[in-house]
Design an enzyme around this catalytic site. Structure first.
Site, PDB file in Angstrom:
ATOM      1  N   GLU A 294      13.806   8.370  -6.260  1.00  0.00           N
ATOM      2  CA  GLU A 294      13.409   9.603  -5.568  1.00  0.00           C
ATOM      3  C   GLU A 294      12.015   9.543  -4.987  1.00  0.00           C
ATOM      4  O   GLU A 294      11.787   9.937  -3.859  1.00  0.00           O
ATOM      5  CB  GLU A 294      13.476  10.815  -6.515  1.00  0.00           C
ATOM      6  CG  GLU A 294      14.842  11.422  -6.676  1.00  0.00           C
ATOM      7  CD  GLU A 294      15.673  10.633  -7.644  1.00  0.00           C
ATOM      8  OE1 GLU A 294      15.126   9.700  -8.248  1.00  0.00           O
ATOM      9  OE2 GLU A 294      16.854  10.932  -7.785  1.00  0.00           O
TER      10      GLU A 294
ATOM     11  N   HIS B 208      19.661  19.689 -15.824  1.00  0.00           N
ATOM     12  CA  HIS B 208      20.323  19.928 -14.544  1.00  0.00           C
ATOM     13  C   HIS B 208      20.280  21.392 -14.153  1.00  0.00           C
ATOM     14  O   HIS B 208      20.965  21.798 -13.221  1.00  0.00           O
ATOM     15  CB  HIS B 208      21.788  19.471 -14.609  1.00  0.00           C
ATOM     16  CG  HIS B 208      21.956  18.001 -14.493  1.00  0.00           C
ATOM     17  ND1 HIS B 208      21.781  17.151 -15.556  1.00  0.00           N
ATOM     18  CD2 HIS B 208      22.265  17.220 -13.437  1.00  0.00           C
ATOM     19  CE1 HIS B 208      21.995  15.910 -15.160  1.00  0.00           C
ATOM     20  NE2 HIS B 208      22.285  15.920 -13.884  1.00  0.00           N
TER      21      HIS B 208
END
Lengths: 426, 408
Positions: free
Chosen positions: B144, B213
């Site tokens: 990322e 998440h």
């Protein structure tokens, strides 16, 4: 000999006696073998991906290269030689002036000087076109100068004046130039490498998606030995090799990350070896010799320009000063410093130019004088330039200033007259 | 699909949203900032005009608005078929906006994990790689920080990348690049380089996805100078904000929500781009201003139904722009109702609600008849167990209770 068939180690051309002493207290034995290097240690032991066939022995020994180029003068022309010399002298003189100005209270903060590493900057950047990009770290003054940013603009930026290349908003560690494609100047190490990868991605995108067939812009990413242990380095090596991006990763291994010796921080100090692990050539070169660097740079930049993918180049170099002007530099062994001072790249080039009759003493002196004048002029210009006015405070935060939003009165905040005065509440 | 919110069975009310859309359509072109103040006022009163239409107002109260369920509508099929526009789900609306922009400008590209061949983990980019190629819809390795930085470098050199975080929480790994480079490079380069990236991804508390998440990163990013943050909540505003974000020269973070991707709505066929800095009037009212965004909008609207039955008239505003706040719409509402309730999914500490409370207090303190109430998620990592997860986020009964307390 094909230079594009997988990784190989290019032995640099010896122009001056290499320091082969083995009684070096800092370098342990595997250090000597990798840096000075006998061919037996340069065997690649990394696993090979099936898609890349490596020719068995592509290591070129010194003597072979020397035989091919019988006439040393073919390494560069007089013009090139003088250009490189001037660039290195400019880098050195500029940095020395920075130190002076810092201690006189004209520039502030963290200032990281490049003394001793000029061969890397001049060796690489002088081979680039204007459209090629350079990404650096906080030790970026000389990269910007080599790329063509005027000394005036850099000095003003360091003084924090509005005429600086970044209007005084960047400072020493953030040298940017859209005109000369200097993409920074980054304070955190490793931050610039993805940005460089992105610039290389644009080059490939322009060629393949936008169909600008002649776009062969190359990006150089400069960073140090400490960065070579950082995640962003490895992630970008992977992506660049994966997509064959036109980028060269140049490691300026000056053996020290502030006070952390490269050997104390790295499990395998041979940084060039990390290239083949990702599928690109890893090259080691003597970074105190500008001609050696230039030869390696030509190969690497050529590879990138032809679309053959990235290269990792490790330049063994040294900084003569501390990490920054705030670093007392007490940790490094004076003997080590003396050894590298004897390999001063500027002295070496000067010697070469004179001995090979490419330039006379007088011509070189003239260049030095010219550079002194340029640097003096830069300081004068910076001194006389205005400091940024308050109105500059809120400009440039957003490319589209509507990003400051809508105020309680229904107007965009950037329409508020106080915005241009720098006093608006945003 | 199964209802997202427990106990909701009502269908999407299409007629009211359609009428709303037409209103929006007239005023949806990006505002110019060349000092045409009159224009701005007219656009603003898009909300006010609806107030003055009393019959419409009365009508609204009864057929309260969109629920989060991707419904089979229970409005007659005939009327649906004859209405203008086309129906789609929120993730399809995002894709439509993305595709239109990619068609319009060849420099627009997408990069992220599994956006290409896989079509995106929430199918937002499905089909785009086949159409535009692997370089324009780039499948990145799992890195990322580096591919966000790569997007930023590409933006600096002329492209307009959309960087997808497979889950917003993964962008924590890219924080270095987002904070230092994305937000700051335009400034530190003295305006020489612009970073027209869009960073988008699904976030928020889903259905028992676990703590990592279920993060809400809007609170972490809000202090970064130089970026804009928007949150979409309906297919209509998802498409409009996506297009606006791509066209903007500023770096924009577009927050989507995991549970809203299957919302269905009818959106116009004509091209429209929404304004990044404006808030959306969801339901005009008189008694209390409820400020919300993303998924909580639907909890608020469900609570609004109950409140209306109890005789309250809440004004609901979806703030949409999380940074900067649209203080004009918000301010006008406060000046009318004098009471504010903020309902958000962000954490209590340092969340969007906290910033909004501060901004309102600073600017509109004189207009308040009661302290600002802010309902946020609990400051706990989101538990896996369904019941616990339900109690960490704000539920409609809490909203009803809060309004009742505010309006006492």
């Amino acid at each position: 000999m094909s230079i594009s068939s997988g990784p190989k180690i290019i032995r640099p051309i010896t122009l001056q006696p290499c320091n082969r002493s083995s009684d070096n207290p800092i370098l342990s034995d595997h250090r000597i073998t990798t840096f000075i290097g006998s061919t037996r240690t340069l065997r690649l032991t990394q696993s090979i991906s099936s898609s890349q066939r490596r020719s068995a022995s592509t290591i070129v020994a010194v003597s072979d290269v020397a035989k091919r180029k019988s006439n040393k003068n073919l390494l560069l022309t007089k013009e090139e030689g003088l250009e490189v010399y001037e660039d290195m002298i400019l880098g050195r003189a500029f940095e020395d002036m920075c130190a002076q100005m810092y201690y006189r209270g004209k520039m502030f903060g963290f200032v990281h000087l490049y003394n001793g590493q000029e061969a890397v900057s001049s060796g690489f950047i002088k081979l680039l076109k204007k459209e090629d990009s350079v990404v650096s770290t906080y030790r970026d003054h000389v990269h910007a100068l080599s790329k063509g940013v005027p000394a005036r603009a850099v000095m003003s930026e360091l003084f924090g004046k509005t005429t600086g290349c970044c209007r005084g908003q960047g400072g020493s560690m953030h040298m940017f130039s859209a005109e000369h494609n200097v993409l920074g100047g980054f304070a955190f190490i490793g931050e610039g490498i993805p940005v460089a990868t992105g610039a290389a991605f644009t080059s490939k995108y322009k060629r393949e998606v936008l169909k600008e067939a002649d776009c062969d812009h190359v990006t150089l990413a400069f960073f140090g030995d400490g960065t070579a242990n950082n995640g962003q380095f490895f992630e970008c090596l992977n992506m660049a090799a994966l997509w064959k991006l036109p980028i060269v990763f140049v490691v300026e291994n000056n053996l020290w990350a502030i006070g952390m010796s490269h050997l104390r921080a790295t499990s395998d100090p041979a940084i060039w070896k990390k290239g083949p692990a990702f599928g690109m050539p890893g090259v080691h070169v003597d970074g105190m010799d500008v001609l050696k660097v230039r030869e390696v740079a030509k190969d690497a930049i050529g590879r990138a320009r032809r679309g053959e993918g990235p290269t990792l180049v490790e330049c063994e170099t040294y900084r003569f000063r501390g990490h920054s002007l705030a670093d007392p530099d007490e940790l490094r062994d004076p003997n080590e410093k003396a050894r590298y001072a004897a390999r001063d790249p500027i002295t070496a080039l000067k010697k070469y130019l004179i001995e090979s009759k490419l330039a006379s003493e007088a011509e070189l002196k003239a260049i030095e004088k010219k550079v002194d004048e340029v640097v003096e002029d830069a300081v004068e210009f910076a001194d006389e330039s205005p400091v940024p006015s308050r109105s500059q405070l809120l400009e440039n935060v957003f490319a589209d200033p509507r990003g400051f939003g809508i105020g309680p009165d229904g107007r965009y905040r950037c329409e508020d007259p106080k915005f241009t005065q720098g006093t608006a509440q945003v | 699909m199964a209802s997202i919110f427990q106990g909701i069975g009502a269908a999407t009310s299409i007629s009211s949203s359609a009428s709303f859309d037409t209103m929006k359509l007239q005023f949806s072109s990006p505002r110019s900032i060349s000092g045409k103040k009159a224009n701005c006022v007219v656009m603003r009163s898009g909300g006010a005009k609806m107030d003055s239409g009393s019959s419409r107002n009365g009508g609204r109260a009864d057929q309260l608005v969109t629920n989060a369920v991707a419904a089979k509508a229970d409005t007659p099929a005939a009327s649906t078929a004859s209405k203008p526009g086309h129906e789609l789900l929120l993730f399809e609306a995002l894709r439509e906006g993305l595709e239109e922009e990619m068609e319009r400008d060849a420099r627009v590209c997408v990069m992220g994990e599994d956006v290409g061949h896989y079509g995106g983990s929430y199918k937002v980019t499905r089909g785009l790689a086949e159409k535009y190629g692997d370089l324009r819809v780039l499948d990145t390795p799992i890195a990322e920080n580096s591919f966000t930085g790569m997007g930023i470098g590409a933006a600096m050199t002329g492209l307009r990348p959309i960087i997808e975080g497979m889950n917003m929480g993964f962008l924590l790994l890219a924080f270095n690049q987002i904070s230092n480079n994305c937000g700051m490079l335009h400034y530190t380069s003295g305006g020489q380089f612009k970073i027209p990236v869009v960073i988008r991804g699904p976030g928020g508390v889903g259905r028992q996805l676990g703590a990592e998440h279920s993060q809400r990163l809007e609170s972490y990013f809000q202090s970064i100078p130089g970026i804009q943050m928007v949150a979409c909540s309906t297919p209509y505003n998802a498409k409009g904000l996506m297009k606006a974000a791509i066209r903007s020269d500023n770096p924009v973070i577009l927050f989507e929500h995991v549970l809203l991707y299957n919302l269905k709505e009818r959106i116009p066929d004509e091209e429209y781009v929404l304004n990044l800095e404006e808030a959306e009037m969801v339901r005009p009212g008189e008694h209390v201003t409820i400020l919300t965004y993303s998924r909580m909008r639907y909890h608020v609207m469900q609570a609004a139904k109950t409140l209306v039955n109890k005789g309250y008239d809440p004004e609901v505003i979806d703030i949409r722009s999380l940074k900067p706040f649209d203080l004009y719409t918000i301010g006008n509402s406060i000046k009318k109702t004098h009471r504010v309730l903020i309902v958000e999914e962000c954490m209590r500490t340092g969340g969007i609600g906290a910033s909004l409370t501060a901004a309102i207090t600073e600017n509109f303190h004189d207009y308040l008849d009661a302290p600002i109430m802010c309902l946020s998620s609990q400051d706990v990592p989101t538990p896996y167990a369904g019941t616990l997860e339900e109690w960490t986020v704000v539920q409609p009964p809490q909203i009803v209770a809060a309004v009742e307390q505010l309006c006492r």
